[in-house]
Scaffold this motif. Structure first.
Motif, PDB file in Angstrom:
ATOM      1  N   LEU A 142     -82.409  92.406 -14.127  1.00  0.00           N
ATOM      2  CA  LEU A 142     -81.984  92.891 -12.805  1.00  0.00           C
ATOM      3  C   LEU A 142     -80.481  92.689 -12.684  1.00  0.00           C
ATOM      4  CD1 LEU A 142     -82.695  93.941  -9.947  1.00  0.00           C
ATOM      5  CD2 LEU A 142     -82.972  91.544  -9.270  1.00  0.00           C
ATOM      6  N   VAL A 143     -79.732  93.799 -12.687  1.00  0.00           N
ATOM      7  CA  VAL A 143     -78.270  93.687 -12.664  1.00  0.00           C
ATOM      8  C   VAL A 143     -77.643  94.129 -11.347  1.00  0.00           C
ATOM      9  CG1 VAL A 143     -77.988  93.799 -15.168  1.00  0.00           C
ATOM     10  CG2 VAL A 143     -78.018  95.926 -13.844  1.00  0.00           C
ATOM     11  N   TYR A 144     -78.445  94.776 -10.483  1.00  0.00           N
ATOM     12  CA  TYR A 144     -77.892  95.261  -9.207  1.00  0.00           C
ATOM     13  C   TYR A 144     -79.047  95.585  -8.266  1.00  0.00           C
ATOM     14  CZ  TYR A 144     -75.435  98.119  -5.811  1.00  0.00           C
ATOM     15  OH  TYR A 144     -74.923  98.613  -4.645  1.00  0.00           O
ATOM     16  N   PHE A 145     -78.829  95.320  -6.966  1.00  0.00           N
ATOM     17  CA  PHE A 145     -79.796  95.778  -5.960  1.00  0.00           C
ATOM     18  C   PHE A 145     -79.111  95.908  -4.614  1.00  0.00           C
ATOM     19  CE2 PHE A 145     -80.110  91.176  -5.799  1.00  0.00           C
ATOM     20  CZ  PHE A 145     -80.226  90.882  -4.457  1.00  0.00           C
ATOM     21  N   GLU A 146     -79.706  96.745  -3.771  1.00  0.00           N
ATOM     22  CA  GLU A 146     -79.268  96.946  -2.389  1.00  0.00           C
ATOM     23  C   GLU A 146     -80.498  96.819  -1.502  1.00  0.00           C
ATOM     24  OE1 GLU A 146     -77.419 100.782  -1.930  1.00  0.00           O
ATOM     25  OE2 GLU A 146     -76.118 100.466  -3.654  1.00  0.00           O
ATOM     26  N   GLN A 147     -80.300  96.308  -0.291  1.00  0.00           N
ATOM     27  CA  GLN A 147     -81.398  96.140   0.668  1.00  0.00           C
ATOM     28  C   GLN A 147     -81.259  97.139   1.808  1.00  0.00           C
ATOM     29  OE1 GLN A 147     -82.465  92.067   1.865  1.00  0.00           O
ATOM     30  NE2 GLN A 147     -82.355  92.782   3.979  1.00  0.00           N
ATOM     31  N   PHE A 148     -82.397  97.680   2.248  1.00  0.00           N
ATOM     32  CA  PHE A 148     -82.441  98.637   3.355  1.00  0.00           C
ATOM     33  C   PHE A 148     -83.522  98.208   4.335  1.00  0.00           C
ATOM     34  CE2 PHE A 148     -80.710 100.771  -0.266  1.00  0.00           C
ATOM     35  CZ  PHE A 148     -79.712 101.587   0.253  1.00  0.00           C
ATOM     36  N   ASP A 149     -83.386  98.645   5.580  1.00  0.00           N
ATOM     37  CA  ASP A 149     -84.374  98.324   6.612  1.00  0.00           C
ATOM     38  C   ASP A 149     -85.458  99.383   6.746  1.00  0.00           C
ATOM     39  OD1 ASP A 149     -83.150  95.918   7.280  1.00  0.00           O
ATOM     40  OD2 ASP A 149     -81.799  96.896   8.700  1.00  0.00           O
ATOM     41  N   ASP A 150     -85.257 100.541   6.134  1.00  0.00           N
ATOM     42  CA  ASP A 150     -86.280 101.580   6.231  1.00  0.00           C
ATOM     43  C   ASP A 150     -86.439 102.286   4.882  1.00  0.00           C
ATOM     44  OD1 ASP A 150     -84.728 104.435   6.528  1.00  0.00           O
ATOM     45  OD2 ASP A 150     -83.586 102.759   7.351  1.00  0.00           O
ATOM     46  N   PRO A 151     -87.636 102.743   4.592  1.00  0.00           N
ATOM     47  CA  PRO A 151     -87.898 103.342   3.280  1.00  0.00           C
ATOM     48  C   PRO A 151     -87.166 104.662   3.046  1.00  0.00           C
ATOM     49  CG  PRO A 151     -89.829 103.539   4.696  1.00  0.00           C
ATOM     50  CD  PRO A 151     -88.837 102.669   5.415  1.00  0.00           C
ATOM     51  N   GLU A 152     -86.947 105.432   4.091  1.00  0.00           N
ATOM     52  CA  GLU A 152     -86.291 106.731   3.915  1.00  0.00           C
ATOM     53  C   GLU A 152     -84.897 106.576   3.330  1.00  0.00           C
ATOM     54  OE1 GLU A 152     -87.672 105.797   6.911  1.00  0.00           O
ATOM     55  OE2 GLU A 152     -89.516 106.986   6.761  1.00  0.00           O
ATOM     56  N   ASN A 153     -84.107 105.641   3.882  1.00  0.00           N
ATOM     57  CA  ASN A 153     -82.751 105.444   3.373  1.00  0.00           C
ATOM     58  C   ASN A 153     -82.754 104.864   1.963  1.00  0.00           C
ATOM     59  OD1 ASN A 153     -81.288 106.538   5.501  1.00  0.00           O
ATOM     60  ND2 ASN A 153     -81.334 104.632   6.651  1.00  0.00           N
ATOM     61  N   ALA A 154     -83.713 103.998   1.675  1.00  0.00           N
ATOM     62  CA  ALA A 154     -83.821 103.429   0.331  1.00  0.00           C
ATOM     63  C   ALA A 154     -84.134 104.534  -0.685  1.00  0.00           C
ATOM     64  CB  ALA A 154     -84.885 102.342   0.292  1.00  0.00           C
ATOM     65  N   ILE A 155     -85.058 105.401  -0.347  1.00  0.00           N
ATOM     66  CA  ILE A 155     -85.425 106.486  -1.261  1.00  0.00           C
ATOM     67  C   ILE A 155     -84.269 107.462  -1.440  1.00  0.00           C
ATOM     68  CG2 ILE A 155     -86.964 108.485  -1.528  1.00  0.00           C
ATOM     69  CD1 ILE A 155     -89.141 106.669  -0.155  1.00  0.00           C
ATOM     70  N   LYS A 156     -83.558 107.770  -0.360  1.00  0.00           N
ATOM     71  CA  LYS A 156     -82.381 108.656  -0.467  1.00  0.00           C
ATOM     72  C   LYS A 156     -81.344 108.055  -1.407  1.00  0.00           C
ATOM     73  CE  LYS A 156     -82.471 110.638   4.168  1.00  0.00           C
ATOM     74  NZ  LYS A 156     -81.773 110.658   5.455  1.00  0.00           N
ATOM     75  N   ARG A 157     -81.101 106.758  -1.254  1.00  0.00           N
ATOM     76  CA  ARG A 157     -80.115 106.088  -2.105  1.00  0.00           C
ATOM     77  C   ARG A 157     -80.557 106.084  -3.564  1.00  0.00           C
ATOM     78  NH1 ARG A 157     -74.883 104.972  -3.234  1.00  0.00           N
ATOM     79  NH2 ARG A 157     -74.570 102.803  -3.841  1.00  0.00           N
TER      80      ARG A 157
END
Length: 100
Positions: A51-66
Motif C-alpha cells: 500500500l503506497v497511497y490512499f485517499e479517504q472520502f465521505d461518500d462512495p460516488e466521489n471515491a469511485i469518480k476519483r
C-alpha cells in the motif's frame, strides 16, 4: 454508528513496479485480502501488495469518480502522486492497521 468512509488506494509490487488502483469501504480488510493472495486476481498474479497511497472520502460516488480518474492517468502522473506523499514507497498498511 459512525460515519462511513470510502478509500481509493494504490498498491505497488515494489518501488517503481506494477501498480494497482482500487476503491473500498474497508481499507484495512481490503489490503489484507490483497496481501493474503487467497483470491486469484491481478494483484496475486503480479505480487502487488504494498500500500503506497490512499485517499479517504465521505461518500462512495466521489471515491469511485476519483478511482476512475486515477486509472486514466498516465504512469508518470501516478508515480508523481505516490512520490509526493510517500517518496520512499513505504508500505503504509502497518500505519493504518497497527502491529500484526
Amino acid at each position: 454508528m459512525g460515519a462511513s468512509h470510502y478509500y481509493v488506494y494504490i498498491l505497488a509490487s515494489k518501488i517503481g513496479g506494477t501498480l494497482y488502483i482500487g476503491v473500498t469501504n474497508d481499507l484495512i480488510r481490503r489490503v489484507a485480502e490483497h496481501k493474503s493472495k487467497l483470491i486469484e486476481s491481478f494483484t496475486e498474479k503480479y505480487d502487488v501488495a504494498r500500500l503506497v497511497y490512499f485517499e479517504q472520502f465521505d461518500d462512495p460516488e466521489n471515491a469511485i469518480k476519483r478511482e476512475k480518474r486515477l486509472k486514466k492517468w498516465n504512469r508518470a502522473w501516478k508515480i508523481r502522486l505516490i512520490e509526493q506523499h510517500n517518496p520512499n514507497w513505504d508500505d503504509l498498511y502497518h500505519e493504518i492497521a497497527g502491529p500484526p
